[in-house]
Design a protein around this motif. Structure first.
Motif, PDB file in Angstrom:
ATOM      1  N   SER A  27      59.332  64.469  56.731  1.00 33.15           N
ATOM      2  CA  SER A  27      59.254  65.005  55.278  1.00 33.15           C
ATOM      3  C   SER A  27      57.794  65.605  55.251  1.00 33.15           C
ATOM      4  CB  SER A  27      59.242  63.881  54.452  1.00 33.15           C
ATOM      5  OG  SER A  27      58.019  62.961  54.463  1.00 33.15           O
ATOM      6  N   LEU A  28      57.007  65.427  56.616  1.00 37.80           N
ATOM      7  CA  LEU A  28      55.486  66.057  56.530  1.00 37.80           C
ATOM      8  C   LEU A  28      55.345  67.217  57.658  1.00 37.80           C
ATOM      9  CD1 LEU A  28      53.905  62.446  56.571  1.00 37.80           C
ATOM     10  CD2 LEU A  28      54.138  63.891  54.641  1.00 37.80           C
ATOM     11  N   HIS A  34      51.599  70.300  48.271  1.00 41.61           N
ATOM     12  CA  HIS A  34      52.950  69.916  48.432  1.00 41.61           C
ATOM     13  C   HIS A  34      53.265  68.621  48.394  1.00 41.61           C
ATOM     14  CE1 HIS A  34      53.881  74.029  49.371  1.00 41.61           C
ATOM     15  NE2 HIS A  34      53.138  74.147  50.260  1.00 41.61           N
ATOM     16  N   ARG A  35      52.782  67.643  48.953  1.00 42.55           N
ATOM     17  CA  ARG A  35      53.054  66.373  49.205  1.00 42.55           C
ATOM     18  C   ARG A  35      53.253  65.509  47.929  1.00 42.55           C
ATOM     19  NH1 ARG A  35      51.399  68.293  53.503  1.00 42.55           N
ATOM     20  NH2 ARG A  35      49.147  68.544  52.730  1.00 42.55           N
ATOM     21  N   TYR A  59      49.732  68.593  59.023  1.00 45.13           N
ATOM     22  CA  TYR A  59      49.167  67.587  58.312  1.00 45.13           C
ATOM     23  C   TYR A  59      48.988  66.364  59.183  1.00 45.13           C
ATOM     24  CZ  TYR A  59      49.183  63.497  54.668  1.00 45.13           C
ATOM     25  OH  TYR A  59      48.717  62.582  53.935  1.00 45.13           O
ATOM     26  N   GLN A  88      56.596  72.211  56.112  1.00 48.78           N
ATOM     27  CA  GLN A  88      56.489  71.108  55.150  1.00 48.78           C
ATOM     28  C   GLN A  88      57.673  71.172  54.117  1.00 48.78           C
ATOM     29  OE1 GLN A  88      54.046  68.465  54.437  1.00 48.78           O
ATOM     30  NE2 GLN A  88      55.670  67.961  52.887  1.00 48.78           N
ATOM     31  N   ASP A 134      55.475  57.286  54.781  1.00 43.54           N
ATOM     32  CA  ASP A 134      56.410  58.434  54.667  1.00 43.54           C
ATOM     33  C   ASP A 134      57.524  58.789  55.824  1.00 43.54           C
ATOM     34  OD1 ASP A 134      55.891  59.995  52.138  1.00 43.54           O
ATOM     35  OD2 ASP A 134      53.982  59.933  53.092  1.00 43.54           O
ATOM     36  N   ARG A 152      52.217  69.992  41.625  1.00 44.09           N
ATOM     37  CA  ARG A 152      52.617  70.239  42.784  1.00 44.09           C
ATOM     38  C   ARG A 152      53.185  71.910  42.959  1.00 44.09           C
ATOM     39  NH1 ARG A 152      49.603  66.441  43.607  1.00 44.09           N
ATOM     40  NH2 ARG A 152      50.067  64.667  45.162  1.00 44.09           N
ATOM     41  N   GLU A 204      45.932  63.749  46.232  1.00 43.43           N
ATOM     42  CA  GLU A 204      47.072  63.129  47.081  1.00 43.43           C
ATOM     43  C   GLU A 204      46.098  61.557  47.350  1.00 43.43           C
ATOM     44  OE1 GLU A 204      48.604  65.165  50.375  1.00 43.43           O
ATOM     45  OE2 GLU A 204      48.483  67.086  49.469  1.00 43.43           O
TER      46      GLU A 204
END
Length: 587
Positions: free
Chosen positions: A330-331, A173-174, A335, A28, A326, A151, A301
């Motif tokens: 980036s993921l 995180h996201r 997830y 991530q 997204d 975050r 989120e």
């Protein structure tokens, strides 16, 4: 039972003494996105909301069931599950629930809630507790000038024995995506400078896609929905004014029927106004819901909040339009894989999820200095949703043929393999299977003489979009002001969603099930040569990387399916005829 209980107790005791940690999301990205700045560490007592995605059972059976209920040649086609039946299939094991709950309670975490499927736990706790629970995490506050978020930029570990029972932890995180609608009247492009345009209104959309005044909903229990994120709110008065200006030629609802969440914004957002006004224009007279996921808690989120809502509602709209995405890179894999399972859960319940393909063409990512690759968008690249690209009118002053909108997102996933429904007409056997084997994506790759360099995309990845609609130069009403020239696949997605909701309406009247996950049916029909259901878009290319190898160009449109406009844009009467099907017999 005693032996089983003893074994479970042993497992739980191992959780209590285990010191070895496992990174749940080692891939991530944890950098601060452009537009956000760090403003400092949170205090130890600040409350944080974490969402624990618990491992589900029978996910292989879930995928198999989705294929069966979505396959028009299957005896199981349209035989969807209730939320109770879905829960019985996939809810976490007793062992998973006990181990995770024991772990949380041993850290003093008590304020938790779950969903009906039991596969998500949402827990409030202090920041100091969260950092002890998730070893290595360090929570900070960030702002984009309007909102603040909590975050961690440090990756987290959880005990090895617990990690076997958790897919990922949300709220760590996201950063939320900042996808926005754009106005080509205010923004120029090196490809085209926006000039005068009469603009797209509901009358224009309905005429182009052959919707008559009588093509509106009438089935009492039909419904459609849009989902909003990042403080995007609509105003009821905007919808009233919009329909007074542009909705006189068809019957429509005068207000949104239900709002899930909070509509607290003083100003309406362009995105929210666009989504609501146009799904209610093509899906005229159909009950409409708005899911408003504003990220009301700093560690929430919003997209994950919407997904958990779907797992906790037994009565829910049949068609959902979502303009959110997204970059895949980036993921984390954990997830995205879990979100795919959530899409499968929606599909087996008969829900149709449509996502915008994005407004960056093929996208571009620098792998290393001087080396680029295209950058697919997720959830647009998920094999379990219907993805909508964008088009423009060839002649801006006439309702005429469409060409590719150069911003329309599309391409090939770097993460998910090409699904069977794109590889071939897999539902047909014998000689016909051989003849139709390359009806979709592979056929495009074979016949195109000019393709981007092979290093820029994954030729075996899930290809998107699946379909398209007009995405250029829309009129909306926002904060009581008519605004022209609004563009993006955030416009094409609610338009196509409303059309599918209208087709559901006709199916319900005939005693047929909801369309559900519609991709296998669409690809099967098109592969069999179903003519007229789509206006094929064959002209134009979208954006790629600004480098010498691609010179700013991504993929180009072509006859039949292409990775810019999919199968094309809807011809409602013929698409309705094609989709008014129950079980389809093999030829």
């Amino acid at each position: 039972m005693a032996a089983r209980g003893c074994l479970l107790a042993i497992c739980i005791s191992r959780v209590l003494i285990s010191s070895r940690g496992v990174f749940l999301e080692p891939d991530q990205k944890v950098s601060v996105p452009i537009g956000w700045i760090q403003v400092g560490r949170v205090s130890a007592s600040d409350q944080i909301l974490l969402t624990f995605a618990l491992k589900q059972q029978n996910t292989d059976k879930l995928q198999e069931l989705l294929e069966q209920v979505s396959d028009p040649h299957s005896l199981q086609y349209g035989k969807y599950l209730s939320l109770d039946q879905l829960s019985s299939l996939i809810q976490p094991s007793e062992e998973t629930l006990k181990i995770v709950w024991t772990w949380l309670r041993n850290h003093g975490v008590q304020n938790c809630s779950t969903v009906q499927t039991s596969d998500f736990l949402k827990c409030f706790m202090s920041a100091s507790t969260a950092e002890k629970l998730l070893t290595g995490s360090k929570f900070n506050r960030f702002t984009d000038g309007h909102r603040t978020l909590i975050r961690s930029l440090a990756k987290y570990e959880i005990p090895e024995e617990v990690a076997k029972h958790v897919d990922f932890v949300g709220g760590v995180h996201r950063f939320p995506s900042k996808n926005t609608v754009i106005s080509k009247a205010w923004k120029t492009s090196r490809h085209r400078i926006a000039g005068f345009h009469l603009g797209v209104t509901p009358a224009v959309v309905r005429k182009r896609y052959n919707l008559t005044a009588s093509d509106v909903g009438s089935y009492e229990n039909n419904s459609q929905a849009v989902a909003q994120f990042l403080e995007q709110y609509f105003h009821q008065m905007d919808l009233t004014v919009f329909m007074q200006l542009f909705g006189r030629s068809f019957v429509h609802h005068t207000k949104v029927d239900k709002v899930i969440g909070c509509q607290r914004g003083i100003k309406a957002g362009l995105e929210a106004s666009l989504d609501v006004e146009y799904i209610m224009s093509t899906g005229g007279n159909i009950a409409t819901w708005v899911f408003s996921n504003g990220g009301r808690h700093e560690s929430q989120e919003p997209f994950l909040e919407w997904m958990t809502l779907l797992s906790n509602m037994s009565a829910i709209p049949w068609v959902h339009s979502i303009s959110y995405g997204d970059d895949e890179d980036s993921l984390s894999m954990a997830y995205m894989k879990r979100i795919n399972i959530e899409f499968m859960k929606a599909g087996v319940r008969g829900l149709t999820l449509l996502f915008a393909s994005g407004d960056d063409g093929a996208g571009c990512r620098e792998v290393r200095k001087g080396v680029n690759t295209f950058d697919p968008n997720f959830p647009a690249s998920s094999p379990y949703v219907t993805t909508v690209g964008g088009t423009s009118f060839k002649n801006p002053f006439q309702i005429t043929a469409e060409v590719t909108d150069y911003i329309s997102g599309g391409g090939f996933s770097n993460v998910f393999r090409m699904p069977n429904y794109q590889l071939s007409n897999q539902l047909v056997t014998g000689l016909i299977f051989v003849l139709l084997k390359d009806v979709a994506v592979k056929s495009y790759l074979k016949r195109m003489k000019s393709l981007p360099p092979a290093s820029y995309y994954n030729v075996n990845g899930r290809a998107y979009p699946d379909v398209a609609a007009l995405s250029d130069n829309y009129w909306i009403v926002n904060n009581l002001i008519p605004i022209p020239w609004i563009s993006g696949t955030s416009a094409s997605t609610p338009v196509f969603s409303g059309i599918l909701a209208l087709i559901n309406d006709r199916r319900f009247q005939k005693g047929l099930p909801a369309l559900g996950f519609v991709n296998p049916l669409l690809y099967s029909l098109q592969g069999n040569g179903t003519s007229g259901a789509f206006f094929d878009v064959t002209t134009g290319c979208h954006l790629g990387c600004l480098d010498e190898k691609t010179e700013g160009q991504g993929f180009c449109a072509s006859p039949s399916w292409d990775p810019v406009t999919g199968w094309g844009t809807p011809n409602y009467p013929e698409l309705l005829k094609a989709l008014l099907l129950g079980k389809v017999d093999d030829p």
